[in-house]
Design an enzyme around this catalytic site. Structure first.
Site, short mmCIF file in Angstrom:
data_model
loop_
_atom_site.label_atom_id
_atom_site.label_comp_id
_atom_site.label_asym_id
_atom_site.label_seq_id
_atom_site.Cartn_x
_atom_site.Cartn_y
_atom_site.Cartn_z
N LYS A 92 0.74 -1.14 0.11
CA LYS A 92 -0.17 0.02 -0.18
C LYS A 92 1.05 1.23 -0.06
O LYS A 92 0.81 2.12 -0.82
CB LYS A 92 -0.88 0.09 1.24
N GLU A 107 1.34 5.63 11.09
CA GLU A 107 2.05 4.73 10.39
C GLU A 107 3.29 4.66 10.94
O GLU A 107 3.76 5.40 11.81
CB GLU A 107 1.93 4.87 8.87
N ARG A 108 4.31 4.14 10.17
CA ARG A 108 5.78 4.06 10.75
C ARG A 108 6.69 5.33 10.36
O ARG A 108 6.61 6.11 9.38
CB ARG A 108 6.65 2.82 9.99
#
Length: 462
Positions: free
Chosen positions: A155, A181-182
């Site tokens: 994604k 997210e990261r």
């Protein structure tokens, strides 16, 4: 100035008692700590002059009895040209060590969606340069696009390639909201944008995995508010990238549990649809400009019927579904050509030729899917000549959907390809017409146009 005192602290949720006037729901409150100022957002009125709030940062250092000040308004963030090229947090504060923002305009993150009669409804196609998307699930300018996929199917790489292809060619303003997210991926994206020069037309808003749930819940609204200002004040066509919208729902679920609400299906918050609707209805095109949004949607345990992805589905104009089965064949982008849909795939919007080629491609792939059970049990030899030809073409189509990405060049060693829609349609039409029946299927893997596949087949034959 309205002041209160802290009466209870449970993780990211803080209760505050006010003697005089209660602050309104969604008002921002401030607490002074030794090294920073903590912002809290009012979520509930509990009675006995107590409000329940959610913290936008760590509650370390808070104590009962501390003084809290009501700002009298919701969280307000800087918007406009000053935020371009910068990284902001949920409160609109710069976190890139490049000095303060000299913004002139500030807006609250909680706002009403545009009025019904202000909306723009014309449909125009948005070219991405990615074959499988442009052919089977074309994106709409000013539309909402969802990238669905489980863990590790691509994604974020797809979103980065879209930023690379669209933002560079588009020339307008882009806003990237990193939601839960990261942090490493956020840093990589900033580096890539700086190298390519796109950063001067981009605002980055991050509330990553390490942030408290309050920040992850609100950071999407912060990014959206920045995008709305460019649309409404400057009349811009804005690109809004959200990675990952599931983390918005996940943070809402954490906050909901801490606020003491009774959970609904699968433990999600009871107001899941309302929260999602309040965000999604603001992402729209008006008479003054448009917001085209691309949202990555993590699918828990690859289950598309989970309430989080299922609620998101209903808001989207196009869905790009990434499949683990296709990824396991080594075909990237791992887009499922039969599961991905778009409201724009109709003759009126894309034209007769595009529509017919797309439908014929889906027919061939669907027939191949039906034949796979027979092949698994009896082998290819038991198929009729017509079915053998269908299988051969379907396998070529599957491989021709693969494409080298510019953002993955450093990993794959292959130069990224951007394929215009006309070339995409021509390539697939030629495969369907049987012009390339003599070319081995390996030649179609990781090429751009059909000419490259023909050239690759000649190299393979040497």
């Amino acid at each position: 100035m309205n002041k209160g005192t802290i009466t209870q602290i449970i993780s990211a949720v803080v209760d505050i008692a006010f003697k005089d006037e209660l602050p309104a729901i969604y008002n921002a409150l401030k607490v002074k700590l030794e090294d920073k100022e903590l912002v809290l957002e009012v979520e509930q009125h509990l009675g006995n002059n107590v409000v329940r709030t959610v913290a936008m940062d760590s509650t370390d250092g808070l104590k009962r009895g501390m003084e809290v000040i009501d700002t009298g308004k919701p969280i307000t963030i800087p918007v406009g040209k000053a935020v371009l090229g910068r990284i902001l947090n949920v409160l609109g504060e710069p976190v890139d060590n490049q000095g303060p923002l000299n913004a002139e305009t500030f807006l609250p993150i909680h706002r009403e969606a545009p009025e019904f009669d202000d909306l723009e409804t014309e449909t125009e196609i948005f070219e991405t340069g990615i074959k499988v998307i442009d052919l089977l699930a074309p994106y709409i300018k000013g539309g909402k696009i969802g990238l669905f996929g489980g863990a590790g199917v691509g994604k974020t790489v797809l979103i980065m390639e879209l930023i690379n292809n669209i933002a560079k060619g588009h020339g307008g303003i882009s806003v990237f909201a990193g939601v839960g997210e990261r942090t490493r991926e956020g840093r990589d994206l900033y580096g890539e944008m700086t190298e390519s020069g796109v950063i001067t037309k981009t605002a980055l808003v991050y509330g990553q995995m390490n942030e408290p749930p309050g920040a992850r819940l609100r950071v999407a609204l912060t990014g959206l508010t920045v995008a709305e200002n460019f649309r409404d004040k400057d009349g811009q066509d804005v690109l809004l990238f959200i990675d990952n919208i599931f983390r918005f729902t996940q943070a809402g679920s954490e906050v909901s549990a801490l606020l003491g609400r009774i959970p609904s299906a699968v433990g999600y918050q009871p107001n899941l649809a309302t929260e999602m609707g309040a965000l999604q209805e603001r992402i729209t095109s008006t008479k003054s400009g448009s917001i085209t949004s691309v949202q990555a949607v993590y699918v828990p345990a690859d289950d598309l019927t989970d309430p989080a992805p299922a609620t998101t589905f209903s808001h989207l104009d196009a869905t790009t579904v990434l499949s683990r089965n296709i990824a396991s064949l080594g075909i990237y982008p791992a887009v499922d050509p039969l599961d991905s849909t778009s409201k724009a795939l109709s003759e009126d919007v894309v034209g007769k030729e595009h529509y017919e080629v797309a439908r014929k491609v889906q027919e061939v792939l669907q027939r191949y899917k039906e034949l796979q059970d027979i092949i698994a049990i009896l082998g290819m030899d038991e198929l009729s000549d017509e079915d053998k030809l269908t299988v051969s073409r379907a396998r070529k189509i599957e491989r021709f959907f693969s494409q080298p990405f510019s953002v993955a060049e450093q990993f794959t060693g292959m130069e990224g390809k951007y394929v215009p829609v006309k070339e995409t349609i021509r390539g697939f039409r030629e495969i369907l017409e049987g012009k390339h029946d003599d070319i081995p299927e390996q030649a179609f893997l990781y090429v751009g146009t059909i000419e490259e596949a023909v050239a690759k087949s000649k190299d393979l034959a040497k």
